[in-house]
Design a protein around this motif. Sequence first.
Motif, PDB file in Angstrom:
ATOM      1  N   LEU A 178       0.830  -1.204   0.000  1.00  6.53           N
ATOM      2  CA  LEU A 178       0.000   0.000   0.000  1.00  6.53           C
ATOM      3  C   LEU A 178       0.865   1.254   0.000  1.00  6.53           C
ATOM      4  CD1 LEU A 178      -2.837  -0.966   2.529  1.00  6.53           C
ATOM      5  CD2 LEU A 178      -3.043  -0.675   0.049  1.00  6.53           C
ATOM      6  N   GLU A 179       1.954   1.211   0.761  1.00  4.12           N
ATOM      7  CA  GLU A 179       2.853   2.364   0.786  1.00  4.12           C
ATOM      8  C   GLU A 179       3.495   2.586  -0.573  1.00  4.12           C
ATOM      9  OE1 GLU A 179       6.744   4.012   3.300  1.00  4.12           O
ATOM     10  OE2 GLU A 179       5.824   2.090   3.796  1.00  4.12           O
ATOM     11  N   ALA A 180       3.912   1.471  -1.211  1.00  2.00           N
ATOM     12  CA  ALA A 180       4.500   1.585  -2.542  1.00  2.00           C
ATOM     13  C   ALA A 180       3.480   2.107  -3.543  1.00  2.00           C
ATOM     14  CB  ALA A 180       5.043   0.225  -3.004  1.00  2.00           C
ATOM     15  N   ASP A 181       2.239   1.571  -3.471  1.00  2.00           N
ATOM     16  CA  ASP A 181       1.185   2.040  -4.377  1.00  2.00           C
ATOM     17  C   ASP A 181       0.860   3.507  -4.116  1.00  2.00           C
ATOM     18  OD1 ASP A 181       1.081  -0.478  -5.435  1.00  2.00           O
ATOM     19  OD2 ASP A 181      -0.694  -1.108  -4.306  1.00  2.00           O
ATOM     20  N   ASN A 182       0.856   3.883  -2.840  1.00  2.00           N
ATOM     21  CA  ASN A 182       0.579   5.271  -2.489  1.00  2.00           C
ATOM     22  C   ASN A 182       1.665   6.198  -3.014  1.00  2.00           C
ATOM     23  OD1 ASN A 182      -0.996   7.294  -0.985  1.00  2.00           O
ATOM     24  ND2 ASN A 182       0.805   7.414   0.316  1.00  2.00           N
ATOM     25  N   LYS A 183       2.906   5.717  -2.950  1.00  2.00           N
ATOM     26  CA  LYS A 183       4.011   6.517  -3.468  1.00  2.00           C
ATOM     27  C   LYS A 183       3.892   6.694  -4.975  1.00  2.00           C
ATOM     28  CE  LYS A 183       9.064   6.831  -3.429  1.00  2.00           C
ATOM     29  NZ  LYS A 183      10.323   6.175  -2.981  1.00  2.00           N
ATOM     30  N   VAL A 184       3.547   5.597  -5.658  1.00  2.00           N
ATOM     31  CA  VAL A 184       3.363   5.676  -7.111  1.00  2.00           C
ATOM     32  C   VAL A 184       2.208   6.619  -7.445  1.00  2.00           C
ATOM     33  CG1 VAL A 184       2.700   4.364  -9.162  1.00  2.00           C
ATOM     34  CG2 VAL A 184       4.341   3.396  -7.541  1.00  2.00           C
ATOM     35  N   SER A 185       1.115   6.503  -6.680  1.00  2.00           N
ATOM     36  CA  SER A 185      -0.041   7.372  -6.914  1.00  2.00           C
ATOM     37  C   SER A 185       0.307   8.834  -6.678  1.00  2.00           C
ATOM     38  CB  SER A 185      -1.195   6.955  -6.000  1.00  2.00           C
ATOM     39  OG  SER A 185      -1.598   5.628  -6.261  1.00  2.00           O
ATOM     40  N   ASN A 186       1.073   9.082  -5.598  1.00  2.00           N
ATOM     41  CA  ASN A 186       1.478  10.457  -5.306  1.00  2.00           C
ATOM     42  C   ASN A 186       2.361  11.012  -6.417  1.00  2.00           C
ATOM     43  OD1 ASN A 186       0.070  10.595  -2.914  1.00  2.00           O
ATOM     44  ND2 ASN A 186       1.807   9.999  -1.644  1.00  2.00           N
ATOM     45  N   ASN A 187       3.317  10.190  -6.870  1.00  2.00           N
ATOM     46  CA  ASN A 187       4.203  10.648  -7.944  1.00  2.00           C
ATOM     47  C   ASN A 187       3.409  10.943  -9.212  1.00  2.00           C
ATOM     48  OD1 ASN A 187       6.443  10.399  -6.300  1.00  2.00           O
ATOM     49  ND2 ASN A 187       6.958   8.351  -7.018  1.00  2.00           N
ATOM     50  N   LEU A 188       2.451  10.066  -9.514  1.00  2.00           N
ATOM     51  CA  LEU A 188       1.618  10.284 -10.695  1.00  2.00           C
ATOM     52  C   LEU A 188       0.768  11.530 -10.524  1.00  2.00           C
ATOM     53  CD1 LEU A 188       0.578   9.292 -13.427  1.00  2.00           C
ATOM     54  CD2 LEU A 188      -1.092   7.884 -12.205  1.00  2.00           C
ATOM     55  N   LEU A 189       0.234  11.715  -9.320  1.00  2.00           N
ATOM     56  CA  LEU A 189      -0.596  12.888  -9.050  1.00  2.00           C
ATOM     57  C   LEU A 189       0.217  14.170  -9.155  1.00  2.00           C
ATOM     58  CD1 LEU A 189      -3.497  13.644  -8.248  1.00  2.00           C
ATOM     59  CD2 LEU A 189      -2.783  13.545  -5.864  1.00  2.00           C
ATOM     60  N   TYR A 190       1.456  14.138  -8.638  1.00  2.00           N
ATOM     61  CA  TYR A 190       2.307  15.323  -8.693  1.00  2.00           C
ATOM     62  C   TYR A 190       2.766  15.628 -10.120  1.00  2.00           C
ATOM     63  CZ  TYR A 190       2.599  15.300  -3.598  1.00  2.00           C
ATOM     64  OH  TYR A 190       2.304  15.350  -2.263  1.00  2.00           O
ATOM     65  N   GLU A 191       2.770  14.586 -10.975  1.00  2.00           N
ATOM     66  CA  GLU A 191       3.089  14.830 -12.375  1.00  2.00           C
ATOM     67  C   GLU A 191       1.909  15.437 -13.118  1.00  2.00           C
ATOM     68  OE1 GLU A 191       4.354  11.165 -14.024  1.00  2.00           O
ATOM     69  OE2 GLU A 191       6.271  11.125 -12.959  1.00  2.00           O
ATOM     70  N   MET A 192       0.698  15.122 -12.670  1.00  2.00           N
ATOM     71  CA  MET A 192      -0.503  15.586 -13.357  1.00  2.00           C
ATOM     72  C   MET A 192      -0.959  16.958 -12.877  1.00  2.00           C
ATOM     73  SD  MET A 192      -2.630  12.007 -13.309  1.00  2.00           S
ATOM     74  CE  MET A 192      -4.100  12.781 -13.968  1.00  2.00           C
ATOM     75  N   LEU A 193      -0.692  17.257 -11.595  1.00  2.00           N
ATOM     76  CA  LEU A 193      -1.179  18.497 -11.004  1.00  2.00           C
ATOM     77  C   LEU A 193      -0.059  19.179 -10.243  1.00  2.00           C
ATOM     78  CD1 LEU A 193      -4.538  17.137  -9.516  1.00  2.00           C
ATOM     79  CD2 LEU A 193      -4.329  18.626 -11.514  1.00  2.00           C
ATOM     80  N   PRO A 194      -0.120  20.500 -10.127  1.00  2.00           N
ATOM     81  CA  PRO A 194       0.845  21.189  -9.258  1.00  2.00           C
ATOM     82  C   PRO A 194       0.761  20.631  -7.837  1.00  2.00           C
ATOM     83  CG  PRO A 194      -0.354  22.761 -10.613  1.00  2.00           C
ATOM     84  CD  PRO A 194      -1.017  21.429 -10.817  1.00  2.00           C
ATOM     85  N   LYS A 195       1.876  20.677  -7.128  1.00  2.00           N
ATOM     86  CA  LYS A 195       1.955  20.048  -5.820  1.00  2.00           C
ATOM     87  C   LYS A 195       0.915  20.613  -4.853  1.00  2.00           C
ATOM     88  CE  LYS A 195       5.263  18.651  -2.271  1.00  2.00           C
ATOM     89  NZ  LYS A 195       4.386  18.942  -1.141  1.00  2.00           N
ATOM     90  N   GLY A 209     -13.773  21.168 -12.098  1.00  2.00           N
ATOM     91  CA  GLY A 209     -14.402  19.859 -12.008  1.00  2.00           C
ATOM     92  C   GLY A 209     -13.973  19.100 -10.770  1.00  2.00           C
ATOM     93  N   SER A 210     -14.773  18.076 -10.424  1.00  2.00           N
ATOM     94  CA  SER A 210     -14.468  17.252  -9.262  1.00  2.00           C
ATOM     95  C   SER A 210     -14.358  15.773  -9.611  1.00  2.00           C
ATOM     96  CB  SER A 210     -15.563  17.430  -8.190  1.00  2.00           C
ATOM     97  OG  SER A 210     -16.842  17.095  -8.723  1.00  2.00           O
ATOM     98  N   LEU A 211     -15.096  15.313 -10.636  1.00  2.00           N
ATOM     99  CA  LEU A 211     -15.034  13.904 -11.015  1.00  2.00           C
ATOM    100  C   LEU A 211     -13.677  13.570 -11.614  1.00  2.00           C
ATOM    101  CD1 LEU A 211     -16.533  11.241 -11.201  1.00  2.00           C
ATOM    102  CD2 LEU A 211     -17.376  11.931 -13.448  1.00  2.00           C
ATOM    103  N   MET A 212     -13.222  14.379 -12.550  1.00  2.00           N
ATOM    104  CA  MET A 212     -11.882  14.253 -13.121  1.00  2.00           C
ATOM    105  C   MET A 212     -11.233  15.636 -13.032  1.00  2.00           C
ATOM    106  SD  MET A 212     -12.451  11.804 -16.451  1.00  2.00           S
ATOM    107  CE  MET A 212     -10.688  11.804 -16.807  1.00  2.00           C
ATOM    108  N   PRO A 213     -10.691  15.973 -11.872  1.00  2.00           N
ATOM    109  CA  PRO A 213     -10.161  17.329 -11.675  1.00  2.00           C
ATOM    110  C   PRO A 213      -9.083  17.673 -12.686  1.00  2.00           C
ATOM    111  CG  PRO A 213      -9.408  15.844  -9.948  1.00  2.00           C
ATOM    112  CD  PRO A 213     -10.459  15.115 -10.698  1.00  2.00           C
TER     113      PRO A 213
END
Length: 348
Positions: free
Chosen positions: A69-86, A246-250
């Motif tokens: 879960l921690e690894a998946d969360n890290k991957v998700s965070n990295n992907l999120l930070y690539e898609m949106l400003p921090k 938007g909120s569904l796909m910000p």
Amino acid sequence: MANLSKKHDRALQELQAQQREVRASVGKEHRELASALQAELEDEYKALKAQHAKEMAALLKVQSVADQLEADNKVSNNLLYEMLPKYVADDLKMGRKSEPRDFDCVTILYSDIVQFTNLTSQSTSSQIVNLLNRLYTAFDTILDDYSDVYKTETIGDAYQIVGGLDGQSGANVPAPITSGSDGGSDAGSDAGTSSHSARLAAREVVECAIRFMDAVFNLDMSDQVKKELQIRIGVHSGPAVGGVAGSLMPKFALFGDTVNIAGQMEQKSQPTRIHVSETTYNLVKGGDYEFQPAGEVTLEGGLKMRSFWLMGWSKTNGAKAAGESSGRNSSAQRLSSAKAKRKVKLAQ
């Protein structure tokens, strides 16, 4: 007297025999109880050991799931930070509403493929999808080298990035020279000063533009109708307002004149050329890049602004990148010496 002595000896022998029998019986009973107790203790130990093994297995499983879960969360965070400003990503992660934000100075890049409509009419759908996938993957890989440059838009052949969203610290933008201004090209920098963060963002976006053009020159076109691809790029810096729609796909979007001017810089660019506004030029000039004047461009509303062609790295950039260690996230310092010294020919 003798009879009494014999009776005493006989009674003593009988008593000793009885004691021996009692001791034997007690000893036997004790051994049986000890054996039973030992067997019970062994069974209890085995049960405890088995329980411990089960608990350890469960604990290891929980730890494995937690690690995953921690690894998946890290991957998700990295992907999120690539898609949106921090700052936007952090707000969304915490369940907060991300409020619109004013940016004093961001640098925006637009690029598109030259004659893309004509190319799509001659190509199959698979060819177009493969082409855009290779092109955007190459661009995305370049963006991975920069911590404060984000892809904000990909529509068809249009690719938009912005730099300076996370590093804002009250940047003032050098005022561009319009048709009503006096003085030379340096007068824009006299109209105001720019912070280090604004300059850094502009430099990173400009470096992305050079590397984008280089990536297009080396793009695999073996499965395409045309054997070479041409893009044009426009870059402009200035204030903007950013926020999540938007909120569904910000989706993070930028608004303001800076966005419109950057788009016009791209529209008024030429194939294989990087068209830079004077505002951006004032932020990045100083030796690392080679520019040529592009004359005045007329923007929507009749406003005129001087612009420049970004020709590539300057001749001294390779030595400077190799000899300095400024600590900033710059592609010029990560390129090999040979590539850093080689000027990318953006215009023939």
